[in-house]
Design an enzyme around this catalytic site. Structure first.
Site, mmCIF file in Angstrom:
data_model
loop_
_atom_site.group_PDB
_atom_site.id
_atom_site.type_symbol
_atom_site.label_atom_id
_atom_site.label_comp_id
_atom_site.label_asym_id
_atom_site.label_seq_id
_atom_site.Cartn_x
_atom_site.Cartn_y
_atom_site.Cartn_z
ATOM 1 N N PRO A 219 0.793 -1.218 0.000
ATOM 2 C CA PRO A 219 0.000 0.000 0.000
ATOM 3 C C PRO A 219 0.829 1.274 0.000
ATOM 4 C CG PRO A 219 -0.380 -1.360 1.962
ATOM 5 C CD PRO A 219 0.909 -1.742 1.353
ATOM 6 N N GLU A 220 1.016 1.842 -1.156
ATOM 7 C CA GLU A 220 1.436 3.228 -1.248
ATOM 8 C C GLU A 220 0.182 4.012 -1.645
ATOM 9 O OE1 GLU A 220 5.142 3.780 -3.391
ATOM 10 O OE2 GLU A 220 5.680 1.686 -3.111
#
Length: 296
Positions: free
Chosen positions: A2-3
């Site tokens: 998760p960016e």
DNA sequence: CCACAGGCCTGCAGGC
DNA sequence: TGCCTGCAGGCCTGTG
């Protein structure tokens, strides 16, 4: 996983199911993730309506109807999946279901049962994620948020802004872009990708992109543009985190196929006219992928 | 067994 | 003295 683009994909997948629904019950299956769950977590959420689902940097925020916000961070391996939704809205949401579904429930740590029949399940094998409750009012001053830097996609990130942020910084561009206090939402993948697109070396000192003769450098402008475009393209592709549980229409989670540098050690540099090879090096204990021939 | 993985915080040592 | 910086380690589990 998760960016920023992945969290935004999660937000878009969950919003059709969660916004407007009421949380009937919370199944909290362990006392902590990276941090302990809030005190009386299930009691404080049960009965609350979800008014909005927002994102700030890599944080997901569910605004509740009592003025509180459920703050969620996915860490390295957090994901949500939606179960048990059957209406049309839900079919669409299932299609958007972020980060796929795990193969088993061993790392399902919390689940929200909603008034529309959906069940939203949080799974996180490494447990680097966390959930907190905060007041919506003054959220910007909350310890988790007050230090965060520019939101890359809200229009404020341009060459002049980057030049200002980098002024006087001797640290590398790689480290500067990973610093959430300067620009918020980038992680290892998109920093590598943005620097490659901008033709800038990850080892170069950030301060060398600061203002010169009254204006931002060409490099700062290229970098700001590269950050925006790579994030926008990744969001449009549903992020890079959806290797599993690909939907038949293929419209989501395909950005990993568009990587130009990340994970491509030894491959030819995709920059037109460049005959370099993508290299891998360690910076700050993390892998950096770059082309020494065209990134200066 | 080892190295490594998309995040992020702390502590420590060194440089200016 | 202060501030900035880079680096190691820690939090966890899974994979090659």
């Amino acid at each position: 996983m998760p960016e920023l683009p992945e969290v935004e994909t999660v937000r878009r997948g969950l919003a059709p199911v969660m916004v407007g629904a009421r949380i009937l019950a919370v199944d909290q299956r362990r006392p902590n993730l990276r941090f302990p769950f809030p005190e009386r977590f299930t009691e404080r959420l049960s009965g609350r309506g979800v008014v909005a689902l927002r994102r700030r940097a890599k944080y997901l925020l569910a605004d509740l109807d009592d003025g509180a916000a459920l703050v969620m961070h996915l860490g390295m391996s957090g994901s949500f999946r939606i179960e048990g939704h059957v209406d049309a809205l839900n079919a669409e949401a299932q299609k958007l279901a972020p980060c796929g579904a795990p193969k088993d429930a061993a790392h399902d740590h919390a689940a929200f049962s909603l008034s529309n029949g959906a069940r939203v399940v949080y799974n996180d094998p490494r447990r680097f994620g966390f959930m907190q409750l905060a007041a919506q009012a003054g959220l910007d001053a909350h310890p988790l948020f007050r230090g965060l830097g520019l939101e890359p996609l809200d229009g404020a990130l341009d060459g002049a802004a980057l030049a200002r942020l980098f002024t006087g910084k001797s640290t590398s561009l790689k480290a500067a872009l990973l610093d959430q206090r300067l620009v918020a939402g980038l992680g290892n993948i998109y920093v590598c990708e943005a620097l490659h697109r901008a033709g800038l070396s990850p080892r170069r000192a950030a301060g060398t992109l600061a203002r010169q003769s009254g204006g931002p450098t060409a490099g700062a402008r290229r970098l700001a543009e590269a950050i925006r475009t790579v994030l926008e393209e990744a969001v449009a592709a549903g992020g890079s985190s959806l290797r599993d549980h690909r939907q038949a229409d293929g419209s989501l989670g395909y950005f990993q196929h568009s990587f130009r540098a990340y994970g491509r050690e030894g491959a030819p540099c995709p920059t037109p006219g460049c005959d370099g090879l993508i290299r891998r090096a360690a910076q700050g204990g993390r892998s950096t992928f770059y082309c020494a021939a065209c990134q200066k």
